[in-house]
Every structure is written in structure tokens, then in C-alpha cells.
Design a protein around this motif. Sequence first.
Motif, short mmCIF file in Angstrom:
data_model
loop_
_atom_site.label_atom_id
_atom_site.label_comp_id
_atom_site.label_asym_id
_atom_site.label_seq_id
_atom_site.Cartn_x
_atom_site.Cartn_y
_atom_site.Cartn_z
N MET A 1 -17.97 112.39 126.08
CA MET A 1 -17.66 113.16 124.87
C MET A 1 -16.23 112.87 124.40
SD MET A 1 -19.32 115.02 122.88
CE MET A 1 -18.71 115.63 121.33
N LEU A 2 -15.29 112.92 125.34
CA LEU A 2 -13.89 112.62 125.05
C LEU A 2 -13.75 111.19 124.53
CD1 LEU A 2 -10.97 113.80 125.24
CD2 LEU A 2 -10.79 112.56 127.39
N ARG A 3 -14.52 110.32 125.17
CA ARG A 3 -14.48 108.91 124.78
C ARG A 3 -14.84 108.73 123.32
NH1 ARG A 3 -16.41 104.69 129.33
NH2 ARG A 3 -16.05 102.90 128.00
N ILE A 4 -15.91 109.42 122.91
CA ILE A 4 -16.37 109.32 121.51
C ILE A 4 -15.27 109.83 120.57
CG2 ILE A 4 -18.05 110.21 119.84
CD1 ILE A 4 -20.09 110.17 122.19
N ALA A 5 -14.66 110.92 120.97
CA ALA A 5 -13.59 111.48 120.15
C ALA A 5 -12.43 110.49 120.00
CB ALA A 5 -13.09 112.79 120.77
N VAL A 6 -12.09 109.85 121.11
CA VAL A 6 -11.00 108.86 121.08
C VAL A 6 -11.36 107.71 120.15
CG1 VAL A 6 -9.80 107.12 122.46
CG2 VAL A 6 -10.03 109.46 123.33
N ILE A 7 -12.62 107.25 120.24
CA ILE A 7 -13.07 106.14 119.39
C ILE A 7 -13.00 106.56 117.91
CG2 ILE A 7 -15.10 104.79 118.72
CD1 ILE A 7 -15.79 104.74 121.77
#
Length: 123
Positions: A1-7
Motif C-alpha cells: 500500500m505504501l509502495r503504491i502511494a510512493v509511486i
Amino acid sequence: MLRIAVIIVALLLISFIIWWFFGKHTEVAANSAIVNDEQTATIVVNGGYSPSTVILKKGIPAQVNFDMRDSTACLSHVVFEQLGVNKDLTKQKITTISIPTNKAQTFNFACGMDMFHGKVIVK
Ligand SMILES: [Cu+2]
């Protein structure tokens, strides 16, 4: 989830940077307004020239107004080298410069230190 936000944030940042540079490169050229066989164009001086390019019609008497909204020394003078014009913009809010339109040509102008540039195109 955090990864998607970072992307997503990264993508937004990239688009912003692209927009920023793209916006800078496509400076809008403004046409003069023609009223009663006279044309005028206004350039706002505020951290630069906006618009930095003005297009005038050949054969119609023309005036370019510099609307001074900047308080830095850098932009206090405007210089049209080809016309031998060097005007202090700080004396009054609007400074009017007459531009010869007898033939198609481009007049470059710059601040007194030759840092900011613009042009008036007669065509
Ligand atoms: Cu300057």
C-alpha cells in the motif's frame, strides 16, 4: 500500500517537473489589440515579462505599454537596443513605447542588465 502511494507521489512529481519545463518553453505570444487604426499591447513586468513576446500588425501605429509591478532593480529599466530606447519603468506605473511598424521585423528588448529578454514581432 505504501509502495503504491510512493509511486503515485513520484509520478505526480515527474508530471509537475515536465509541466514546469514545458510551460517555460511554450511562452505565449500575445497579439496586440487594434482599436481605431491604432494597436496597443501590454506587457506586465513582474519577475520577468508577461507575455515576453508580443506580435504587432505591420502598417498600424503601435504602442507597447509596460505595466510595472516589480520592485527589483533588475527590471527597473527596459532597453530596446535597436530603437535606442532605455526607459526607467519605475517613474510611472505604465510606460509607453512607440514601435515602428513600417516593415516586418523583430525588436528584442531586455532589462537593464540584459538578464530578462522579450521581443516585439512586427509581421
Ligand atoms: Cu536585470
